[in-house]
Design a protein around this motif. Structure first.
Motif, PDB file in Angstrom:
ATOM      1  N   GLN B  38      -7.012   6.278  -6.446  1.00 55.00           N
ATOM      2  CA  GLN B  38      -7.190   4.436  -6.000  1.00 55.00           C
ATOM      3  C   GLN B  38      -8.255   4.916  -4.794  1.00 55.00           C
ATOM      4  N   GLY B  72      -0.956   8.257 -11.968  1.00 58.79           N
ATOM      5  CA  GLY B  72       0.479   9.878 -11.695  1.00 58.79           C
ATOM      6  C   GLY B  72      -1.246  10.743 -11.209  1.00 58.79           C
ATOM      7  N   THR B 161       4.219  11.798  -6.629  1.00 56.93           N
ATOM      8  CA  THR B 161       5.337  11.572  -5.904  1.00 56.93           C
ATOM      9  C   THR B 161       5.971  13.581  -5.754  1.00 56.93           C
ATOM     10  N   VAL B 187       6.974   8.605   0.397  1.00 60.45           N
ATOM     11  CA  VAL B 187       6.941   7.112  -0.351  1.00 60.45           C
ATOM     12  C   VAL B 187       5.704   8.184  -0.731  1.00 60.45           C
ATOM     13  N   ALA B 188       5.441   7.820  -2.415  1.00 60.13           N
ATOM     14  CA  ALA B 188       4.303   8.335  -3.192  1.00 60.13           C
ATOM     15  C   ALA B 188       2.795   6.838  -3.424  1.00 60.13           C
ATOM     16  N   PHE B 189       2.107   7.384  -3.098  1.00 62.33           N
ATOM     17  CA  PHE B 189       0.216   6.805  -3.171  1.00 62.33           C
ATOM     18  C   PHE B 189      -0.035   7.408  -4.823  1.00 62.33           C
ATOM     19  N   GLU B 190      -1.301   6.721  -5.138  1.00 64.60           N
ATOM     20  CA  GLU B 190      -2.012   6.635  -6.128  1.00 64.60           C
ATOM     21  C   GLU B 190      -3.432   7.543  -4.890  1.00 64.60           C
ATOM     22  N   ASP B 194      -5.445   5.202   0.040  1.00 65.48           N
ATOM     23  CA  ASP B 194      -3.772   4.473   0.113  1.00 65.48           C
ATOM     24  C   ASP B 194      -2.821   5.057   1.062  1.00 65.48           C
ATOM     25  N   ALA B 198      -1.743   3.003   5.278  1.00 61.84           N
ATOM     26  CA  ALA B 198      -0.627   2.908   4.799  1.00 61.84           C
ATOM     27  C   ALA B 198      -0.121   3.141   5.967  1.00 61.84           C
TER      28      ALA B 198
END
Lengths: 479, 329
Positions: B38, B72, B161, B187-190, B194, B198
């Motif tokens: 992103q 991913g 992740t 917590v995984a983000f792209e 992002d 968050a």
């Protein structure tokens, strides 16, 4: 209770009832609660699950694959509106089933096998906190980088504090309501028992106010049906006391009446004896006095037997036992054998082992038969025959004693048959050794044993006295 | 552990100066840089750096187009380039040490590091721990103590992740702090962009980001602060105030190489054009300033040198992933 001046022993009725009722009600309520908890949980789950399902749809709309990659617009603003209505935390994970892409809370437990297009709900643990997870899988169309059959999995989880709190609130209310119902049921029970027992307390007061010699029956009307048998029992008890009292009074009357005459005769004999000088005359007077004393002594024992018969009828039903009639007749005959032999009277017994037995009070039956046989021997002319017969009927036993004497006068038979009391004074002293009480006693005993005495003059002369007794014990017959 | 010092990077790149001939081959059509995440993260910065450098050096007439292909942490882009767009001469894809780590773990599907052509690395970044400016944690130590006390209470956000390089930084720190790395809440983000968003929303407590994108966000006015950088020494400039993890008791360096690759079927001519374009751009006088403004350190590797570097790095990462039992079968 402790404030009472005289604490009563025994448990109060309402408490006994409550001991039965309250655990049962509690059990019912707990079972009901468990069932309603389950259905409540299902209802809560379906309501909360619906919002999870909505969140999945909303996230799904925020997933874009236009760039050729997989982009998710961060769902946190969505969660904020979501969390406004529910306490707790929302977790999410968007992933592809080949594990290439994973966005969100990575450590959510792996979902169960999913079917595309269906939202699956399940409970799980996340950092030791119970969570409810909704998982949804759909095919990625087009798939990323040309992979085949690639699926997208969206998982939304919610910590279950809010639904647990909701359940707790509902359950607490239910429990409180049930407890209130239970408490009021117990209270109503106590009040109801109090009200229900009011007639009994009135009865108690009535009994307390009674004079000690007031032996009237209690009126059971107005009392609860359950208590009426008790009142009837009390009435029967009172009755027995009344009958016993009457019997005792009669005994005293009989005794005083019967002993008055011999005592007067004795007094006259003594007066006469005191004036006599000749020892031979004095001896004659003393012999006469002895005869009178003997007769009085017999009279006394017979009066006692009479009283015994009346009392036994009232109190000794428990003394009943199987009595073999043949053996009993044999015993009676043995007792009177010497006297019969003295007068050369033949005693015949027509009974054998097949006659059977009676369920009755042996001593009373013996006394009755003995009295009848005594009368028969006395009435029989010397050299006569007295016959004792025992015959079993359908449901009774007839013991008859026949003699060859003169029989009874019609007047006497009528008076005895009508149940009138043997008028002893009017009987006259035809036989100096007879007290005149014998038939009276037998009648009394027959009635006490639930039977009757039939007296009839035989056409060929002599008296036929038949004692009819029930084969089975019947209820007590008050005299 | 891979340690790239500026001195070594310069030494490695020195022979390349001889090859800086004029660009004989014509520029490929429709040049495009794919940032496989992103917008707002390290890949974005990498592409933007190339865009700016090419423009400044005059290598490209029109600005390099930047597109985003999240999925991913590069996995989707890698797979797409290898299997769907292997021969596009105009497409370069940003990668980072994180991409190499994922490659090492087999997270890029059935592909390995030999499936693409590595063009150039343009700079080095370092891992950083970022928290909101008003965070209750004022040091990495304080945060690790909080995780130690209650692992579920601190939510760590990261690009990628479990097993990603951001996760790896956190896991290494946890291991150094004596915490079971599996107990960390993640917590995984792209991408780091992002995560920073968050973080500002209060949805995560800390981001295991990179210095470059974090400082970019801070420069952009985001209320964030860095608790630590995973560099051997303090970084220059405005980052001089940020302590290293080593200073705080966690001896971890996490350099992040940033660079580009092209598809496997891109012709040698086109490949060489990109290599030379990067060499030209990185020698341009304004390049250092571009790096500094993005808080990157120079790491100019191109062509075969980069190939060798990648091979060595992947091997190292594979060993490290093995330590954390991350390698996929």
């Amino acid at each position: 209770m402790s404030a009472r001046p005289n604490p009563l022993q025994g448990r109060p009725l309402w408490r006994t009832l409550a001991l039965w009722m309250v655990p049962t009600l509690l059990f019912t309520m707990v079972m009901g609660l468990i069932l309603s908890m389950q259905s409540l949980r299902e209802v809560a789950d379906s309501a909360y699950d619906r919002s999870l399902r909505g969140a999945i749809r909303a996230i799904d709309l925020r997933i874009s694959t236009e760039s050729g990659g997989l982009g998710v617009e961060l769902p946190y603003p969505l969660f904020e509106s979501f969390q406004a209505t529910a306490d707790g935390e929302i977790l999410f994970r968007v992933s592809t089933d080949d594990g290439l892409v994973q966005i969100g809370d990575s450590l959510l437990p792996p979902p169960p096998p999913l079917t595309t297009g269906q939202v699956v709900f399940y409970d799980a643990l996340y950092y030791d906190r119970p969570i409810r997870v909704a998982a949804y899988m759909r095919p990625l169309d087009p798939p990323l980088y040309g992979a085949e059959g690639q699926n997208l999995i969206i998982e939304i989880a919610e910590t279950t504090e809010s639904r647990e709190a909701f359940l707790r609130t509902v359950i607490t209310r239910t429990v409180l309501r049930d407890l209130a119902a239970l408490a009021s049921a117990t209270l109503l029970l106590a009040v109801g028992v109090h009200a229900g027992l009011r007639p009994l307390r009135a009865l108690r007061d009535r009994l307390d106010r009674r004079a000690s010699d007031d032996l009237r029956q209690l009126d059971p009307s107005g009392l609860p049906r359950e208590v009426q048998p008790l009142v009837q029992s009390v009435n029967r008890l009172v009755d027995r006391h009344r009958i016993q009292g009457e019997a005792q009074r009669r005994f005293i009357e009989d005794a005083s009446h019967q002993l008055k005459t011999p005592l007067a005769v004795l007094r006259a004999q003594i007066d006469r004896g005191l004036q006599l000088q000749d020892p031979a005359d004095l001896h004659a007077v003393l012999r006469a006095m002895r005869e009178i004393t003997d007769r009085s002594s017999r009279l006394t024992s017979q009066l006692l037997a009479l009283a015994l018969a009346r009392n036994s009828a009232l109190w000794s039903s428990a003394a009943a036992e199987p009595v073999d009639v043949a053996t009993l007749l044999d015993g009676v005959v043995r007792l009177h054998l010497a006297e019969a032999r003295k007068r050369r009277i033949l005693l015949e017994v027509e009974a054998d082992a097949h006659t059977g037995s009676l369920h009755t009070t042996e001593a009373l039956l013996f006394e009755a038969v003995s009295n009848l046989l005594q009368n028969a021997i006395t009435a029989s002319p010397p050299g006569g025959t007295v016959t004792l017969t025992a015959a079993r009927g359908v449901d009774d036993m007839a013991i008859s004693i026949r003699d060859g004497g003169p029989g009874l006068s019609q007047d006497l038979l009528r008076r005895l048959g009508s149940g009138q009391r043997f008028n002893l004074s009017g009987n006259g002293v035809r036989n100096p050794s007879s007290t005149g009480l014998g038939l009276n006693i037998v009648q009394e005993i027959a009635r006490a044993l639930g039977g009757r005495l039939d007296l009839s003059n035989r056409p060929e002369g002599g008296l036929d006295a038949v004692l009819h007794l029930p084969a089975e014990p019947s209820g007590l017959k008050a005299a | 552990m891979i340690r790239i010092t500026p001195r070594r990077a310069v030494a490695l790149s020195a022979p390349l100066f001889l090859l800086t001939a004029s660009l004989a081959h014509a520029a490929p059509e429709r040049p495009e840089c794919i940032a496989p995440a992103q917008p707002g993260g390290g890949f974005d910065i990498t592409c933007k750096l190339a865009q700016a450098a090419f423009t400044e050096a005059g290598v490209l007439e029109s600005p390099l187009r930047v597109s985003y292909m999240p999925g991913g942490i590069g996995a989707v882009a890698y797979s797409t380039i290898v299997s769907q767009r292997p021969g596009e001469p105009g497409t370069i894809v940003a990668f980072s040490a994180g991409s190499l780590l994922n490659l090492a773990q087999g997270k890029f599907g059935a592909h390995d590091e030999d499936d693409v052509r590595w063009v150039a690395s343009v700079g080095a970044d370092y891992g950083a721990v970022v928290v909101p400016a008003d965070s209750e944690y004022d040091s990495l130590t304080a945060m690790m103590e909080a995780i130690k006390a209650d692992p579920g209470s601190v939510i760590l956000g990261a690009g990628g992740t479990i097993g990603s390089q951001d996760w790896m930084k956190a896991a290494l720190t946890a291991r150094a702090a004596g915490i079971d790395h599996k107990s960390m809440r993640f917590v995984a983000f792209e991408g780091g962009g992002d995560c920073a968003t968050a973080l500002q929303g209060g949805h995560v407590d800390a981001c295991m980001n990179d210095v470059g994108d974090s400082q970019a966000a801070i420069d952009g006015g985001a209320p964030l602060k860095m608790l630590a950088v995973f560099s051997p020494e303090r970084l220059p400039g405005k980052l001089a105030d940020v302590p290293t993890a080593t200073e705080q008791g966690y001896a971890i360096d996490w350099p992040i190489v940033r660079g580009f690759y092209v598809g496997p079927e891109v012709s040698d001519e086109d490949y060489q054009w990109w290599v030379q374009a990067f060499e030209t751009a990185m020698q341009a006088p304004g390049y250092d300033a571009l790096l500094q403004s993005r808080n990157l350190l120079p790491l100019p590797l191109t062509g075969e040198e980069l190939d060798a570097f990648v091979t060595e790095a992947v091997a190292n990462y594979r060993a490290l992933a093995g330590e954390f039992q991350l390698v996929q079968q």
